[in-house]
Design a protein around this motif. Structure first.
Motif, PDB file in Angstrom:
ATOM      1  N   VAL A  90      33.709  43.450  33.252  1.00 50.60           N
ATOM      2  CA  VAL A  90      34.263  44.688  33.825  1.00 50.60           C
ATOM      3  C   VAL A  90      33.693  45.901  33.097  1.00 50.60           C
ATOM      4  CG1 VAL A  90      36.386  45.999  34.155  1.00 50.60           C
ATOM      5  CG2 VAL A  90      36.341  43.565  34.657  1.00 50.60           C
ATOM      6  N   PHE A  91      33.540  45.800  31.794  1.00 51.03           N
ATOM      7  CA  PHE A  91      32.955  46.901  31.032  1.00 51.03           C
ATOM      8  C   PHE A  91      31.526  47.184  31.493  1.00 51.03           C
ATOM      9  CE2 PHE A  91      30.582  48.411  27.274  1.00 51.03           C
ATOM     10  CZ  PHE A  91      31.268  49.589  27.031  1.00 51.03           C
ATOM     11  N   THR A 146      35.261  47.127  41.573  1.00 48.23           N
ATOM     12  CA  THR A 146      35.280  47.484  40.157  1.00 48.23           C
ATOM     13  C   THR A 146      36.611  48.111  39.766  1.00 48.23           C
ATOM     14  OG1 THR A 146      32.881  47.853  40.212  1.00 48.23           O
ATOM     15  CG2 THR A 146      34.104  48.794  38.366  1.00 48.23           C
ATOM     16  N   ALA A 147      37.155  48.971  40.649  1.00 44.86           N
ATOM     17  CA  ALA A 147      38.461  49.586  40.376  1.00 44.86           C
ATOM     18  C   ALA A 147      39.556  48.523  40.308  1.00 44.86           C
ATOM     19  CB  ALA A 147      38.781  50.625  41.450  1.00 44.86           C
ATOM     20  N   VAL A 186      39.220  46.764  37.012  1.00 44.49           N
ATOM     21  CA  VAL A 186      39.672  47.613  35.909  1.00 44.49           C
ATOM     22  C   VAL A 186      41.192  47.629  35.840  1.00 44.49           C
ATOM     23  CG1 VAL A 186      39.762  50.004  35.089  1.00 44.49           C
ATOM     24  CG2 VAL A 186      37.604  49.035  35.845  1.00 44.49           C
ATOM     25  N   CYS A 187      41.844  47.723  36.999  1.00 47.41           N
ATOM     26  CA  CYS A 187      43.314  47.683  37.026  1.00 47.41           C
ATOM     27  C   CYS A 187      43.828  46.337  36.514  1.00 47.41           C
ATOM     28  CB  CYS A 187      43.814  47.940  38.443  1.00 47.41           C
ATOM     29  SG  CYS A 187      43.526  49.614  39.046  1.00 47.41           S
ATOM     30  N   PHE A 202      36.626  40.945  30.333  1.00 47.61           N
ATOM     31  CA  PHE A 202      36.552  42.294  29.783  1.00 47.61           C
ATOM     32  C   PHE A 202      35.102  42.770  29.678  1.00 47.61           C
ATOM     33  CE2 PHE A 202      36.161  45.211  26.189  1.00 47.61           C
ATOM     34  CZ  PHE A 202      37.112  46.179  26.518  1.00 47.61           C
ATOM     35  N   ILE A 262      42.360  44.255  34.345  1.00 49.16           N
ATOM     36  CA  ILE A 262      42.188  44.182  32.894  1.00 49.16           C
ATOM     37  C   ILE A 262      43.164  45.109  32.185  1.00 49.16           C
ATOM     38  CG2 ILE A 262      40.572  44.613  31.006  1.00 49.16           C
ATOM     39  CD1 ILE A 262      39.988  42.084  32.559  1.00 49.16           C
ATOM     40  N   SER A 263      43.402  46.291  32.757  1.00 52.48           N
ATOM     41  CA  SER A 263      44.321  47.253  32.121  1.00 52.48           C
ATOM     42  C   SER A 263      45.742  46.695  32.084  1.00 52.48           C
ATOM     43  CB  SER A 263      44.292  48.578  32.888  1.00 52.48           C
ATOM     44  OG  SER A 263      42.989  49.140  32.884  1.00 52.48           O
ATOM     45  N   SER A 310      30.372  46.492  34.463  1.00 47.87           N
ATOM     46  CA  SER A 310      30.461  47.046  35.814  1.00 47.87           C
ATOM     47  C   SER A 310      30.784  48.531  35.776  1.00 47.87           C
ATOM     48  CB  SER A 310      31.535  46.297  36.616  1.00 47.87           C
ATOM     49  OG  SER A 310      31.226  44.928  36.726  1.00 47.87           O
ATOM     50  N   VAL A 311      31.650  48.917  34.843  1.00 43.41           N
ATOM     51  CA  VAL A 311      31.991  50.340  34.727  1.00 43.41           C
ATOM     52  C   VAL A 311      30.777  51.143  34.308  1.00 43.41           C
ATOM     53  CG1 VAL A 311      33.393  51.990  33.429  1.00 43.41           C
ATOM     54  CG2 VAL A 311      34.429  49.877  34.278  1.00 43.41           C
TER      55      VAL A 311
END
Length: 325
Positions: A106-107, A75-76, A79-80, A103, A82-83, A109-110
């Motif tokens: 990942v959202f 997940t990290a 996130v990286c 997006f 997508i960021s 998943s967060v």
């Protein structure tokens, strides 16, 4: 993300004049590079495999804590990813359907992080499995797979007509079987829905002979209905699906060959024009050289004539001086 995006991004960032866009351009080239995309695909594939392995209860009981840590790391990473894409592409990021899909996944998943005690948020854990579908991005990379998918999509209009014919045959057959066999076999033909399901089973060939034997007691002529039904549905209509898909695949191959031929002809035309231009340039250079040689020969002749005249004058001067002496 489509395969053309890295080139488009490079073209957009190459013309950027602002100095502050230099880090953004470097990040963009990195996240849109082939190596980074392959690395993300590897993470996706490994995550998909482990999601399947983790469904085993024994494996989950033994390595559940480790799998939770791996899930957090994945997940990290996402996130990286997508960021960095948001930083590089800004609002252009949301113009691509794959980016929006990533997006949202990942959202979700967060949202699942730290939701162990919240039963409502556990629903979002199911959405993480959808990320396995990103493996389908291979279709945009491998031409052969993309060609098959495009052929299947192009065959959908023809398949819809066949499906309509098949549904009509099923409906008529369901009404007939419900009226004829519904009282004696209510579990199989007691309603339209039950008849639909039983006829679908008969069409697939799964135990259709047992169904006919159940009806032999009261309806010894039942095979006269089921044999034509199987012949029409299994051997005729279903084979039409194959014919439509094969025909679409052939058209797709012909289209690919025509595209390749057009590209080859365009390349040959470009090469021919380039060669003709170079030949014209060479001819012009040769003509210039010949003209220069003519001019040089003329100048050389003039110089030789001047030297001859000077020699004649020098000879006359010497003769004049000799007479004076």
């Amino acid at each position: 993300m489509t395969p053309e995006q890295p080139h488009n991004f490079a073209g957009e960032t190459a013309g950027a004049a602002a100095p502050n866009d230099a880090p953004r351009a470097r990040v963009g080239r990195f996240v849109h590079s082939e190596g980074f995309r392959n690395a993300i695909l590897a993470v996706i594939v490994v995550n998909a495999i482990l999601l399947g392995i983790n469904t085993d209860h024994g494996f989950h009981d033994r390595y559940g804590r480790l799998m939770a840590q791996f899930d957090l790391a994945v997940t990290a990473i996402f996130v990286c990813e997508i960021s960095m894409k948001l930083y590089a592409d800004r609002l252009k990021f949301f113009r691509d359907g794959w980016n929006v899909f990533d997006f949202l996944i990942v959202f979700a998943s967060v949202l699942t992080i730290g939701s162990t005690g919240v039963a409502v948020l556990r629903v979002f854990r199911v959405l993480r499995v959808v990320r396995v579908l990103r493996v389908f991005r291979l279709f945009s990379v491998v031409k052969e797979l993309r060609r098959v998918v495009e052929a299947f999509l192009n065959a959908i209009p023809g398949m819809s007509a066949i499906i309509a014919v098949l549904l009509l045959m099923f409906y008529v057959s369901a009404v007939i079987t419900t009226d004829l066999f519904g009282r004696e076999q209510p579990e199989l033909f007691g309603s339209i829905g039950a008849s639909f399901f039983t006829l679908f089973q008969v069409m697939t060939g799964d135990g259709w002979s047992e169904i006919v034997r159940l009806l032999d007691g009261n309806f010894p002529w039942a095979w006269l209905f089921f044999v034509p039904f199987i012949t029409l549905t299994s051997f005729a209509v279903l084979n039409m699906f194959i014919a439509v898909i094969v025909d679409s695949l052939q058209r797709e191959q012909v289209r690919a060959i025509e595209t390749a031929s057009a590209d080859l002809r365009a390349g040959m035309t470009e090469v021919r024009e380039t060669l003709e231009g170079e030949i014209g340039d060479v001819s012009a250079d040769v003509q210039e050289i010949e003209d220069a040689e003519v001019i040089a020969a003329r100048e050389r002749a003039e110089i030789m004539a001047s030297i001859a005249a000077l020699r004649e004058e020098l000879r006359e001067m010497r003769a004049g001086m000799a007479k004076r002496e």
